[in-house]
Enzyme design. Structure first.
Site, PDB file in Angstrom:
ATOM      1  N   LYS A 181       0.433  10.647  -1.741  1.00 24.47           N
ATOM      2  CA  LYS A 181       1.362   9.775  -1.002  1.00 24.47           C
ATOM      3  C   LYS A 181       1.966  10.535   0.187  1.00 24.47           C
ATOM      4  O   LYS A 181       2.199   9.963   1.250  1.00 24.47           O
ATOM      5  CB  LYS A 181       2.467   9.267  -1.938  1.00 24.47           C
TER       6      LYS A 181
ATOM      7  N   ASN B  44      -9.304  -5.265  -5.437  1.00 25.13           N
ATOM      8  CA  ASN B  44     -10.557  -5.168  -6.207  1.00 25.13           C
ATOM      9  C   ASN B  44     -10.358  -5.562  -7.666  1.00 25.13           C
ATOM     10  O   ASN B  44     -11.283  -5.438  -8.471  1.00 25.13           O
ATOM     11  CB  ASN B  44     -11.156  -3.753  -6.107  1.00 25.13           C
ATOM     12  N   LEU B  45      -9.146  -5.998  -8.004  1.00 23.72           N
ATOM     13  CA  LEU B  45      -8.791  -6.469  -9.359  1.00 23.72           C
ATOM     14  C   LEU B  45      -9.002  -5.393 -10.422  1.00 23.72           C
ATOM     15  O   LEU B  45      -9.207  -5.708 -11.593  1.00 23.72           O
ATOM     16  CB  LEU B  45      -9.546  -7.763  -9.716  1.00 23.72           C
TER      17      LEU B  45
ATOM     18  N   ASN C  46      11.706   4.158  -9.140  1.00 20.71           N
ATOM     19  CA  ASN C  46      10.996   3.527 -10.274  1.00 20.71           C
ATOM     20  C   ASN C  46      11.170   2.017 -10.269  1.00 20.71           C
ATOM     21  O   ASN C  46      12.291   1.528 -10.405  1.00 20.71           O
ATOM     22  CB  ASN C  46      11.508   4.095 -11.602  1.00 20.71           C
TER      23      ASN C  46
ATOM     24  N   ALA D 207      -3.612   0.962  -4.658  1.00 22.33           N
ATOM     25  CA  ALA D 207      -3.654   2.394  -4.958  1.00 22.33           C
ATOM     26  C   ALA D 207      -4.072   2.611  -6.396  1.00 22.33           C
ATOM     27  O   ALA D 207      -4.001   1.701  -7.220  1.00 22.33           O
ATOM     28  CB  ALA D 207      -2.272   3.018  -4.734  1.00 22.33           C
TER      29      ALA D 207
ATOM     30  N   TYR E 141      -0.919  12.656  -7.409  1.00 23.05           N
ATOM     31  CA  TYR E 141      -0.445  11.355  -6.921  1.00 23.05           C
ATOM     32  C   TYR E 141       0.659  11.537  -5.871  1.00 23.05           C
ATOM     33  O   TYR E 141       0.616  10.937  -4.794  1.00 23.05           O
ATOM     34  CB  TYR E 141       0.064  10.537  -8.113  1.00 23.05           C
TER      35      TYR E 141
END
Ligand SMILES: NC(=O)c1ccc[n+]([C@@H]2O[C@H](COP(=O)([O-])OP(=O)(O)OC[C@H]3O[C@@H](n4cnc5c(N)ncnc54)[C@H](O)[C@@H]3O)[C@@H](O)[C@H]2O)c1
Length: 323
Positions: A150, A37-38, A175, A80, A146
């Site tokens: 997940k 969806n940019l 990371n 996400a 968050y």
């Protein structure tokens, strides 16, 4: 090897990890469709390629996901809401992307009977644990919505596998760093933020004492892990980790040396949702996917700095003369 039959849907493919994964899939002969969806990704991140199709759409809308899933054999789900801080500030909005959106993708992948779904989980599912290195079977105690989102995705994936036979693998990335991670975005990782400040000759900002440690994985290795997992018959969850960690103070020392900018750090109060130490166990990654990271931290940082300097030069060159 050409794999013309395999058609991969990459959700979030215009983002940081997505665009590197798309490039690798194209290099390996796959046909790729991106659904994005940019909101945080950019079309500029994607190459023009005859085997790449872009669909602008949202994983929260089942019609968009259904349309994007048409005719695909594999799905890499990366889209996400990626900010830990935003998930604390607005957990409801975060969950609509990261739980309901992910469930839409999993449900439509099951309906389309894809050969394999690989989805981005995160080391954030572990939370703070004193059992380092973190093994996939460790207790999960997320410190943020968050991380919990997940973890819920992993539970849904396991359930849809037993209900509908959807083969899936959740990759718990540690990371991730590398080119195209926007340092100015509120979602940027610590390497991108430190580097941006040092290259601008500004003092880097550390939340807390800087002794917190992280396991940094170069984005090229993440893309390789994604493609390897898509082709593997294995299902379940698996770390994508180097198995090594470094404190933020040590990281900063490396970056100071590489950028020749020796400004001291400005310390700000630590954040409650920040994990203190994070280091993954790489055994399953090796056993299941025969995968070992190829990039050392030193090599990855050098590559990132080279890329960053080139894009700074390109930006300045592209500026109008009297801007
Ligand atoms: N970068 C890291 O260190 C890291 C670590 C662990 C896990 N992850 C996970 O990896 C995945 C990719 O992260 P990234 O760092 O490339 O982030 P990113 O923000 O660069 O990429 C996410 C992409 O998803 C798109 N998107 C967001 N919401 C959407 C929606 N509702 N519908 C369609 N598209 C949507 C964004 O426009 C963006 O292009 C995410 O699932 C993230 O949680 C990232």
């Amino acid at each position: 090897m050409t794999k013309l039959k395999e058609h991969v849907l990459v959700t979030g493919g215009a983002g940081f990890i997505g665009s590197h994964s798309v490039e690798l899939l194209l290099q390996q002969g796959f046909t790729v469709r991106v659904l994005d969806n940019l909101s945080n990704g950019h079309l500029d991140n994607l190459p023009l390629h005859p085997r790449l199709e872009f669909m602008r759409g949202d994983i929260r809308h089942s019609d968009d996901v259904k349309a994007a899933m048409q005719g695909v054999s594999h799905c890499l789900h990366l889209a996400a809401q990626v900010s830990v801080n935003s998930s604390v500030e607005d957990p409801v909005s975060s969950a609509t992307h990261n739980i309901l959106g992910a469930l839409n993708v999993m449900h439509e992948a099951a309906q389309a009977q894809v050969t394999k779904l690989v989805y981005a989980s995160s080391a954030a599912v572990y939370g703070d644990s004193d059992q380092l290195p973190l093994q996939e079977d460790c207790a999960s105690q997320p410190l943020s919505p968050y991380g919990l989102e997940k973890w819920v995705d992993e539970r849904y994936a396991t359930l849809l596998q037993s209900l509908h036979g959807l083969p899936s693998m959740g990759l718990r990335y540690f990371n991730v760093y590398g080119p195209r991670q926007d340092p100015r975005s509120p979602y940027a990782g610590v390497i991108a933020r430190f580097l941006d400040r040092l290259l601008d000759r500004q003092e880097p900002i550390i939340f807390g004492d800087g002794l917190q440690s992280r396991d940094f994985v170069y984005v090229g290795d993440i893309a390789r892990a994604n493609v390897t997992a898509l082709l593997s018959p294995r299902c379940g969850v698996c770390n994508v980790t180097t198995g090594k960690s470094i404190s933020l103070l040590e990281l900063l020392e490396h970056l100071r040396h590489l950028t020749k900018c020796h400004l001291p750090a400005r310390h700000m109060p630590a954040k409650a949702e920040d994990i203190r130490h994070s280091c993954g166990d790489a055994q399953r990654l090796f056993e299941w996917l025969a995968f070992e990271p190829q990039w050392s931290l030193q090599q990855g940082l050098v590559e990132l700095i080279k890329h960053q300097r080139q894009s700074d030069v390109a930006r300045v060159t592209a500026m109008p003369i009297n801007a």
